[in-house]
Design a protein around this motif. Structure first.
Motif, PDB file in Angstrom:
ATOM      1  N   GLU A   1     -31.494 112.035  53.144  1.00 40.70           N
ATOM      2  CA  GLU A   1     -31.035 111.161  54.213  1.00 40.70           C
ATOM      3  C   GLU A   1     -32.165 110.903  55.206  1.00 40.70           C
ATOM      4  O   GLU A   1     -33.023 111.762  55.417  1.00 40.70           O
ATOM      5  N   PHE A   2     -32.128 109.728  55.824  1.00 45.06           N
ATOM      6  CA  PHE A   2     -33.104 109.409  56.870  1.00 45.06           C
ATOM      7  C   PHE A   2     -32.978 110.434  57.996  1.00 45.06           C
ATOM      8  O   PHE A   2     -33.970 110.978  58.455  1.00 45.06           O
TER       9      PHE A   2
ATOM     10  N   GLY B   1     -24.864 104.599  59.491  1.00 43.68           N
ATOM     11  CA  GLY B   1     -25.622 103.980  58.407  1.00 43.68           C
ATOM     12  C   GLY B   1     -27.125 104.105  58.597  1.00 43.68           C
ATOM     13  O   GLY B   1     -27.885 104.055  57.630  1.00 43.68           O
ATOM     14  N   MET B   2     -27.556 104.289  59.840  1.00 44.94           N
ATOM     15  CA  MET B   2     -28.983 104.491  60.116  1.00 44.94           C
ATOM     16  C   MET B   2     -29.430 105.876  59.644  1.00 44.94           C
ATOM     17  O   MET B   2     -30.392 106.009  58.912  1.00 44.94           O
TER      18      MET B   2
ATOM     19  N   ASP C   1     -23.220  99.918  56.885  1.00 47.72           N
ATOM     20  CA  ASP C   1     -23.654  99.089  58.017  1.00 47.72           C
ATOM     21  C   ASP C   1     -24.711  99.842  58.818  1.00 47.72           C
ATOM     22  O   ASP C   1     -24.715 101.076  58.852  1.00 47.72           O
ATOM     23  N   GLN C   2     -25.613  99.100  59.417  1.00 46.59           N
ATOM     24  CA  GLN C   2     -26.676  99.693  60.228  1.00 46.59           C
ATOM     25  C   GLN C   2     -26.773  98.905  61.529  1.00 46.59           C
ATOM     26  O   GLN C   2     -27.121  97.727  61.525  1.00 46.59           O
ATOM     27  N   THR C   3     -26.440  99.573  62.614  1.00 44.07           N
ATOM     28  CA  THR C   3     -26.439  98.941  63.922  1.00 44.07           C
ATOM     29  C   THR C   3     -27.152  99.837  64.916  1.00 44.07           C
ATOM     30  O   THR C   3     -26.954 101.052  64.908  1.00 44.07           O
ATOM     31  N   VAL C   4     -27.971  99.229  65.758  1.00 46.44           N
ATOM     32  CA  VAL C   4     -28.651  99.936  66.838  1.00 46.44           C
ATOM     33  C   VAL C   4     -28.425  99.136  68.116  1.00 46.44           C
ATOM     34  O   VAL C   4     -28.568  97.912  68.128  1.00 46.44           O
TER      35      VAL C   4
END
Length: 105
Positions: A49-50, A38-39, A90-93
């Protein structure tokens, strides 16, 4: 960049999937970033896209400007948030930092 093969964690029951195990050694002062798609797949208003290159650039910049993992993560999340049109995944780091004196043996 380390890209293990196989299914994403939690996508399939363990009895149907073999997960690749990786072992890496971190030099003192090194930081490893793990992230969800998601990032990198965040989309802006131009349908771009990023991407990994932007994420690496944002990570490098944040590491130079910040010393606390939580502040680095905040900077990364802010970079993606400013880029994307709206959050669609979702965006998780997760950051792992090895402290210590880089000259110590």
């Amino acid at each position: 960049v380390i890209k293990p093969d196989g299914a994403a964690l939690g996508m399939m029951p363990e009895e149907f999937v073999n997960f690749e195990t990786l072992c890496i050694s971190l030099d003192p002062g090194s930081t490893v970033m793990m992230y969800t798609d998601g990032m990198t797949e965040a989309i802006n208003s131009f349908e771009e896209e990023f991407g990994v290159p932007r994420l690496i650039e944002a990570f490098s910049k944040a590491c130079k400007e910040r010393s606390e993992n939580s502040r680095i993560i905040d900077d990364l999340m802010d970079s993606v948030s400013r880029f994307e049109r709206e959050q669609a995944d979702d965006q998780t780091v997760v950051l792992i930092h090895r402290g210590g004196d880089p000259d110590a043996q």
